[in-house]
Scaffold this active site. Structure first.
Site, mmCIF file in Angstrom:
data_model
loop_
_atom_site.group_PDB
_atom_site.id
_atom_site.type_symbol
_atom_site.label_atom_id
_atom_site.label_comp_id
_atom_site.label_asym_id
_atom_site.label_seq_id
_atom_site.Cartn_x
_atom_site.Cartn_y
_atom_site.Cartn_z
ATOM 1 C CB SER A 1 -8.274 0.465 5.809
ATOM 2 O OG SER A 1 -8.975 1.664 5.678
ATOM 3 C CE LYS B 1 -3.907 1.877 2.707
ATOM 4 N NZ LYS B 1 -4.792 1.619 3.867
ATOM 5 C CB SER C 1 -8.148 3.420 2.953
ATOM 6 O OG SER C 1 -7.303 2.831 3.917
#
Ligand code: GLN
Length: 484
Positions: free
Chosen positions: A182, A83, A158
């Protein structure tokens, strides 16, 4: 030579054996994942940065070790995506924000270092909601991530890029971060496994902070074993992170097949309240029935504070935004990141931040600043902290009589792109089943437990007491076995 599609879909543990036996080379494997990215990037948009040259170099280094008969790390040759809020030396780390769009970290995060030391091949940096603020991966300068199961729908957020990449063979494993859901919610939306480890289990050194008392890095994989493999590599004490727990490192992969015979699984009725989609409920209850059929004892429990959205969501969005407002004050255009074009100091701060942050990030900074301001501190921030203590107590009490808890991950399957962007409150409500876990600091996993009639994946959420990730993996493994 192996078939490209087949290669990408094979589990990490099988690929590791195939690499060792010479059936496939690390270079072939990396090329095959890079080709999958090239084919799908335009459509799914999982990556922000693709480091094809760096990945090939790392893969070649693994192949040289194999040829020389040297010992190999536990993830040798396995293509991994990170990420884009996990620092990678020499590779852009943007947090999907204009303010960091030119930021190249001078160091690796601890998890990046550990992955490299384990031989993993880092193929690129994954799309996300800006500064990890969001539940749909639509708040991003790179454009929304699309769900591999239905391109009209969100991948979740997210860590949407992390979930979509794994689900579509654009990485064998990925890392995401979970502050309020997330990792678990996108895992549920994309049909993959995602673990939010215990707070303090995985070092946050080199993780760009959103809300420091809630943030945790965690893994996503296509199956439970793969996810436990990478978890074992990244977990463990780190002197660089003062919140990292000094407990023995896990060896979850070794305990994976222990089953659930004799485990007590609590079902908190508050997590099956109105607003829960009936197809989601049916699949989740089926997952729980699988645990029962394999010898677990199912009991009803109550989490009156932790399970109550009025308390949990409210406390989460006060605490998370308060911490964010403080953490994000470092982006001022002076030390790094975007810098507005002006010579006046005050104007520099104002313009840099106005130009650099997206709307949702600005909303959170304002909310958090408000909650922390002198007149409102007691009314909001302090109250939220008290609720947080009660949420923790709820779990502590319940775990006296249960080994794990089972709930839905999210109230619905993946929603349509654009459906909730205009209504932040609606968006915040998609976190009702996940935020309590972060407030309490406990570990939790999302494991696929079925699909809706439209073919959209549904996840089962399992929760355990601190540092009992092993219990989550072995229970999730049972659900996975029953499903396949
Ligand atoms: N959706 C939640 C938020 O927007 C959780 C985000 C996260 O876990 N990083 O804050």
């Amino acid at each position: 030579m192996a078939v490209e599609g087949d290669l990408n879909e094979r589990p990490a543990h099988e690929l590791i054996d195939a690499l060792k036996s010479g059936e496939v080379s690390a270079r072939e494997l990396t090329d095959s994942v890079l080709a999958a990215i090239e084919r799908q990037q335009e459509q799914i948009n999982a990556y922000i940065t693709i480091d094809a040259d760096g990945a090939r170099e790392q893969a070649d280094a693994v192949d040289r070790r194999i040829a020389a008969g040297e010992s190999l790390g536990p993830l040798a040759g396995i293509p991994v995506g990170l990420k884009d809020l996990i620092c990678t030396e020499g590779i852009k780390t943007t947090c999907a924000s204009h303010i960091l769009n030119n930021f190249i970290p001078p160091y690796d995060a601890t998890v990046t270092q550990r992955l490299k030391a384990a031989g993993a091949v880092i193929v690129g940096k994954l799309n996300m909601d800006e500064f990890a603020m969001g539940s749909s991966n639509e708040n991003t300068i790179a454009g929304p991530v699309r769900n591999p199961h239905d391109s009209e729908r969100v991948a979740g957020g997210s860590s949407g890029g992390s979930a979509a990449a794994v689900a579509s063979g654009q990485a064998t494993l990925t890392l995401g971060s979970d502050t309020g859901g997330s990792i678990r919610q996108p895992a549920s939306f994309c049909g993959v496994v995602g673990l939010k480890p215990t707070y303090g289990r995985v070092s946050r050194y080199g993780l760009v902070a959103y809300a420091s008392s809630l943030d945790q890095i965690g893994p996503l994989g296509r199956n439970v074993r793969d996810t436990s493999l990478i978890f074992d590599v990244i977990a463990g004490h780190d002197a660089h992170d003062s919140t990292s727990a000094d407990v023995p490192s896990p060896n979850s992969a070794a305990q994976l097949e222990q089953g659930v015979e004799g485990l007590t699984v609590g079902i908190p009725n508050e997590f099956f309240s109105e607003g829960l989609d009936s197809e989601v409920e049916t699949a989740v209850r089926k997952g729980i029935a699988h645990l029962e059929s394999r010898g677990a004892k199912i009991v009803d429990v109550s989490l009156p504070v932790a399970g109550h959205p009025e308390y949990a969501i409210a406390a989460y969005y006060i605490i998370a935004t308060a911490e964010a407002s403080s953490n994000l004050s470092r982006y001022d255009g002076v030390k790094y990141g975007h810098r507005a074009d002006t010579d006046d100091l005050i104007e520099l701060y104002e313009q840099t931040r106005s130009e650099g942050f997206g709307d949702e990030v600005k909303r959170r900074i304002m909310l958090g600043t408000y909650a922390l301001s002198a007149g409102y501190y007691d009314a909001y921030y302090l109250k939220a902290q008290r609720v947080r203590t009660l949420i923790k107590a709820d779990f502590e009490r319940t775990f006296k009589s249960c080994d794990i808890l089972a709930t839905p991950v999210a109230p619905t399957t993946a929603f349509k792109i654009g459906e909730k962007v205009e209504d932040p409150l609606q968006m915040y409500l998609s976190d009702i089943y996940t935020v309590s876990v972060n407030l309490a600091g406990i570990p939790s996993i999302s494991v696929p437990c079925g699909k809706s009639e439209a073919g959209l994946p549904i996840g089962l959420q399992l929760l355990a007491p601190p540092f009992e990730e092993d219990r989550l993996f072995r229970s999730a493994r049972v659900v996975e076995q029953e499903l396949t």
